[in-house]
Design a protein around this motif. Structure first.
Motif, PDB file in Angstrom:
ATOM      1  N   GLY A 127      25.938 -17.472  28.268  1.00 47.46           N
ATOM      2  CA  GLY A 127      24.999 -17.426  27.164  1.00 47.46           C
ATOM      3  C   GLY A 127      25.116 -16.126  26.406  1.00 47.46           C
ATOM      4  O   GLY A 127      25.992 -15.300  26.676  1.00 47.46           O
ATOM      5  N   GLU A 128      24.214 -15.954  25.455  1.00 48.61           N
ATOM      6  CA  GLU A 128      24.223 -14.758  24.620  1.00 48.61           C
ATOM      7  C   GLU A 128      22.906 -14.012  24.780  1.00 48.61           C
ATOM      8  O   GLU A 128      21.827 -14.612  24.687  1.00 48.61           O
ATOM      9  N   TYR A 168      32.445 -13.736  35.221  1.00 50.89           N
ATOM     10  CA  TYR A 168      32.109 -13.969  33.816  1.00 50.89           C
ATOM     11  C   TYR A 168      32.754 -12.885  32.962  1.00 50.89           C
ATOM     12  O   TYR A 168      32.899 -11.739  33.390  1.00 50.89           O
ATOM     13  N   LYS A 169      33.135 -13.275  31.757  1.00 50.52           N
ATOM     14  CA  LYS A 169      33.632 -12.312  30.791  1.00 50.52           C
ATOM     15  C   LYS A 169      32.475 -11.843  29.925  1.00 50.52           C
ATOM     16  O   LYS A 169      31.652 -12.648  29.493  1.00 50.52           O
ATOM     17  N   VAL A 170      32.411 -10.537  29.684  1.00 52.07           N
ATOM     18  CA  VAL A 170      31.332  -9.969  28.887  1.00 52.07           C
ATOM     19  C   VAL A 170      31.924  -9.195  27.718  1.00 52.07           C
ATOM     20  O   VAL A 170      32.926  -8.488  27.852  1.00 52.07           O
ATOM     21  N   LEU A 236      28.236 -13.652  27.358  1.00 51.49           N
ATOM     22  CA  LEU A 236      28.700 -13.942  28.719  1.00 51.49           C
ATOM     23  C   LEU A 236      29.376 -15.307  28.711  1.00 51.49           C
ATOM     24  O   LEU A 236      28.748 -16.327  28.416  1.00 51.49           O
ATOM     25  N   THR A 237      30.659 -15.330  29.023  1.00 50.39           N
ATOM     26  CA  THR A 237      31.410 -16.579  29.035  1.00 50.39           C
ATOM     27  C   THR A 237      32.212 -16.686  30.336  1.00 50.39           C
ATOM     28  O   THR A 237      32.418 -15.703  31.022  1.00 50.39           O
ATOM     29  N   GLN A 238      32.677 -17.901  30.640  1.00 52.66           N
ATOM     30  CA  GLN A 238      33.505 -18.117  31.829  1.00 52.66           C
ATOM     31  C   GLN A 238      34.901 -18.519  31.412  1.00 52.66           C
ATOM     32  O   GLN A 238      35.151 -18.966  30.316  1.00 52.66           O
TER      33      GLN A 238
END
Length: 238
Positions: A127-128, A168-170, A236-238
């Motif tokens: 999410g953001e 997670y990628k931030v 935040l993405t996967q």
């Protein structure tokens, strides 16, 4: 009419304390939890306060309070106390008589016997996170602002709830007039990676870093390490 507002305010404060507990990997406990209404200042309203504790609506508010505690990720809630007489000095007990029931006691039992309320605090991952949605900060900044200023040794803390543990990628959506601007990402007290913000006149996505979120609530801290930049959001993405 006033008590529901106070419950909301107390839970907001508790969520802030909870963000510190998560960051330092501590349990977030409630000591002598519950409510009381006193007339120790002799305003002459002891009788109505005692009756309020016997009113069914007090049970509804107790249920709202305890479910709210679970929704913000609170751990053990120690209620004070099971049984006590009601007087101008306070209506402390769930019960006045251990042989009887009460709206407060019934509310506690409903919460204990129902499925635990799901977490609602913080931002769900992936999410953001809007920059102004911080729970704690090292320097004053207006909560709810569209952007915040991040600079060296200045930090902002956020709560993230993850459905399961994972990588997670931030990244940031930010802008800066500095040639070198960056921030350290700390998750539950541990350093994870540094994000650099490129010089830009408009908000743009930064390079990514990785964090390993645990299932449930996580506290993420953005700590300025170099230069100064305006942060709009965290992705935040996967």
């Amino acid at each position: 009419a006033e008590l529901p507002k106070r419950i909301d305010n107390v839970l907001k404060m508790a969520a802030i304390l909870g963000s510190y507990a998560r960051y330092y990997n501590l349990k977030h406990l409630a000591y002598e939890g519950g409510q009381h209404l006193q007339d120790h200042a002799n305003y002459g309203n002891a009788d109505v306060k005692v009756e309020a504790n016997r009113d069914p609506r007090m049970g509804e508010m107790m249920e709202k309070y305890l479910r709210g505690w679970n929704e913000i990720g609170g751990d053990l809630f120690m209620y004070f106390t099971l049984t006590s007489g009601y007087s101008k000095w306070g209506s402390w007990g769930m019960l006045e008589d251990p042989k009887q029931t009460s709206p407060k006691y019934d509310a506690v039992m409903r919460v204990l016997n129902a499925p635990k309320a799901k977490l609602t605090v913080g931002v769900a991952a992936p999410g953001e996170i809007k920059a102004g949605e911080f729970f704690a900060q090292s320097h004053w900044a207006k909560k709810g602002s569209e952007t915040i200023t991040v600079e060296k040794e200045r930090w902002f803390q956020y709560l993230v709830r993850a459905p399961k543990a994972g990588i997670y990628k931030v990244s940031f959506k930010a802008k800066t007039g500095d040639e070198n601007a960056s921030a350290q990402i700390l998750q539950n007290g541990a350093k994870t990676g540094e994000i650099k913000v490129a010089k830009s006149d408009d908000y743009a996505a930064s390079p990514t870093s990785e964090i390993n979120l645990k299932a449930g609530l996580n506290a993420i801290r953005v700590l300025g390490t170099q230069g100064r930049f305006e942060l709009q959001s965290i992705s935040l993405t996967q």
